[in-house]
Enzyme design. Sequence first.
Site, PDB file in Angstrom:
ATOM      1  N   ARG A 178       0.814  -1.266   0.415  1.00  0.00           N
ATOM      2  CA  ARG A 178       0.173   0.077  -0.424  1.00  0.00           C
ATOM      3  C   ARG A 178       0.694   1.185   0.200  1.00  0.00           C
ATOM      4  O   ARG A 178       0.534   2.323   0.729  1.00  0.00           O
ATOM      5  CB  ARG A 178      -0.749  -0.136   1.279  1.00  0.00           C
ATOM      6  N   SER A 229     -11.028  -0.512   2.749  1.00  0.00           N
ATOM      7  CA  SER A 229     -10.367  -1.143   4.026  1.00  0.00           C
ATOM      8  C   SER A 229     -10.121  -0.182   5.053  1.00  0.00           C
ATOM      9  O   SER A 229      -9.450   1.217   4.404  1.00  0.00           O
ATOM     10  CB  SER A 229      -9.715  -1.944   3.446  1.00  0.00           C
ATOM     11  N   GLU A 299      -5.594   3.101   6.434  1.00  0.00           N
ATOM     12  CA  GLU A 299      -5.899   3.072   5.280  1.00  0.00           C
ATOM     13  C   GLU A 299      -6.564   4.049   4.409  1.00  0.00           C
ATOM     14  O   GLU A 299      -5.748   4.989   3.260  1.00  0.00           O
ATOM     15  CB  GLU A 299      -5.933   2.009   4.569  1.00  0.00           C
TER      16      GLU A 299
END
Length: 304
Positions: A178, A229, A299
């Site tokens: 990520r 998420s 996130e």
Amino acid sequence: MDWTKFDRYLSEYLPDLRVVCDESMSRHTSFRIGGPASRMAFPTNGEQLVLLMNYAAECGARPLVIGNGTNLLVPDEGLDRLVIDTSVAMNRLEKGEGDTLIAEAGVPLARLADLACKEGLTGLEFAHGIPGTVGGAVCMNAGAYGGEMKQVIESVTVLFPEEGVRTLSCGEMAFGYRRSLLNERPDAVVLRAVFRLKKGDSAGIRETMRDLMERRKTSQPLEYPSAGSTFKRPEGHFAGTLIDQCGLKGLTVGGAQVSKKHAGFVINIDGATCADVLELIAQVQARVFAETGVRLEPEVKIIR
């Protein structure tokens, strides 16, 4: 900020550029949260975007480049910034040489995966259900179900405001979980990307995409506004599992709630504000750390 000089520049040098004043960010984020942006611009090509970014930096307009706004949490009071939306017009997509696809920053991942399927190219099936656009997906190395951007990227063309436009290879992008090189350069902007895929069977590719989408619908709260998420996967754990084990499913602050369907999602169930979401995130982090010793890192990108 005094926008007079900025507006005068646009009328003189970019007269064809569409710009909106005091545009509600709740209309441009999947969370459906966020107050007005002082200016929102919709460039139609990379040249307009480069000129806009250069001048914005000169006059202190603090540009924020977005696609579909699927990973953003924006303040309730809004942003005294220039928001640049690439999703409306910077979305050209074409078949390149060999087994490649070329996509501008504003191309939705679903559309990219659909073209790959049509061309009989495999590798992007995982991206079909991810709601974001190419620019954001490249920046954060978006992924799902075992696939991620670094597996299919050949090169990325990026605007670095003080250096100009550069084309970086997949290796130069320094992709990680990520993240990418661009996390360290928040002023940099993805213009387009080239995807290197492999030949496959269109019918089989389509079936895989349908299967993954059905799994998403079954396991994720897609019926509510969210930013996907909420937390990154902590090493050796799954965020949703930790949150569930701490009994936090259904925990609610104002209009924000930890999804009862999947604890890894904070959802907007009833007019949630940015303050609601931030408080809920903080409560989840504190409880999980107190009970498991694991620190959850958001996130979702929290815009200031």
